[in-house]
Design a protein around this motif. Sequence first.
Motif, PDB file in Angstrom:
ATOM      1  N   ARG A  33       0.829  -1.208   0.000  1.00  0.00           N
ATOM      2  CA  ARG A  33       0.000   0.000   0.000  1.00  0.00           C
ATOM      3  C   ARG A  33       0.868   1.263   0.000  1.00  0.00           C
ATOM      4  N   LEU A  34       1.939   1.228   0.779  1.00  0.00           N
ATOM      5  CA  LEU A  34       2.859   2.363   0.828  1.00  0.00           C
ATOM      6  C   LEU A  34       3.576   2.540  -0.512  1.00  0.00           C
ATOM      7  N   ALA A  57       1.242   4.122  -3.009  1.00  0.00           N
ATOM      8  CA  ALA A  57       0.987   5.524  -2.674  1.00  0.00           C
ATOM      9  C   ALA A  57       2.146   6.405  -3.134  1.00  0.00           C
ATOM     10  N   LEU A  58       3.368   5.959  -2.914  1.00  0.00           N
ATOM     11  CA  LEU A  58       4.529   6.729  -3.363  1.00  0.00           C
ATOM     12  C   LEU A  58       4.597   6.785  -4.885  1.00  0.00           C
ATOM     13  N   LYS A 100       2.105   6.631  -7.089  1.00  0.00           N
ATOM     14  CA  LYS A 100       1.089   7.552  -7.601  1.00  0.00           C
ATOM     15  C   LYS A 100       1.470   9.009  -7.317  1.00  0.00           C
ATOM     16  N   ARG A 101       2.041   9.246  -6.170  1.00  0.00           N
ATOM     17  CA  ARG A 101       2.453  10.602  -5.810  1.00  0.00           C
ATOM     18  C   ARG A 101       3.508  11.133  -6.781  1.00  0.00           C
TER      19      ARG A 101
END
Length: 338
Positions: free
Chosen positions: A303-304, A307-308, A310-311
């Motif tokens: 999940r992390l 998230a990174l 996509k950021r």
Amino acid sequence: MAASTSFYYPIPKSFLLSPPRHKRNPNLISCSTKPICSPPPSSSLQTTTTHRSQKQNLRLPTFEDSFLLYQFSSPTEDPGFSNRIPEQFDGEPRELVLPRVEDNNKGLAISSNMWWADLKAALGQRINVEGIVSSVSVVVKDRQLVLPHVSVKDLRYIDWGELKRKGFKGVVFDKDNTLTAPYSLAIWPPLRPSIERCKAVFGHDIAVFSNSAGLTEYDHDDSKAKALEAEIGIRVLRHRVKKPAGTAEEVEKHFGCASSELIMVGDRPFTDIVYGNRNGFLTVLTEPLSRAEEPFIVRQVRRLELALLKRWLRKGLKPVDHSLVSDVTQFVKVPSDL
């Protein structure tokens, strides 16, 4: 002098009733019972000496004497484990027999090494130390390495024929959640037509490069690699270093070409994709096939990672350049079976 005799008394009925309801110490385990008998007639001095001798000979329960502790300390998956421990006592109580260890230092060392390797194999599926170290470096200074050249839902969206026409000579697959469900040997059923198409296009120039099967440190006897090869019919590469660390030397040696002519397909940005980009592969990121079988910590790390990823994409970060292609959209197709 009259011959010495022993007097045996019947066990009182109170011993046969339900045990008292006071709490017992769970750490004290009785393995056997013996008939109650009186000592042979003798002087009071001899009786006192006998009792002292019996006290001195009493041995406190050791680690091996405890059935529960033995259960925790031994491999419960051993097929013979249940046969070595009697499930119930019938007739005369039996002593707890522990497996004998031969006094052979060499054999003991081999057994210890295999046990340690199996333990590391289990832990290795949950904790990737090399991946943690690499991730820190990537986040700090090499964020482009996390970005794949191609992102698809799964293998069915990849146009193998177009990749071959562009000059690519082979395909390297991750295993868990790319080809199979985690810790499974069978190819995910919906992917089978795509795998067969890949085999038809690239022939024998496809392989599995996994952090489980084929990794020397965790698959020390090649049993996992051989089982996977027998199941899916794809060569599993043996390697010494866990992704994303390591070079492409072993992969290039197998395929007989440069890594820039190969495709790396996997579901983890910080392992498969970082390894592929660092070594010049064309990288393809797929979504995980199933998260249900993954350990909790792996799901949180994934999940992390996403998230990174996509950021950084929102900030306009681009993947590393590849020498053979500039437009990767031509390698993505809409599956006909959807």
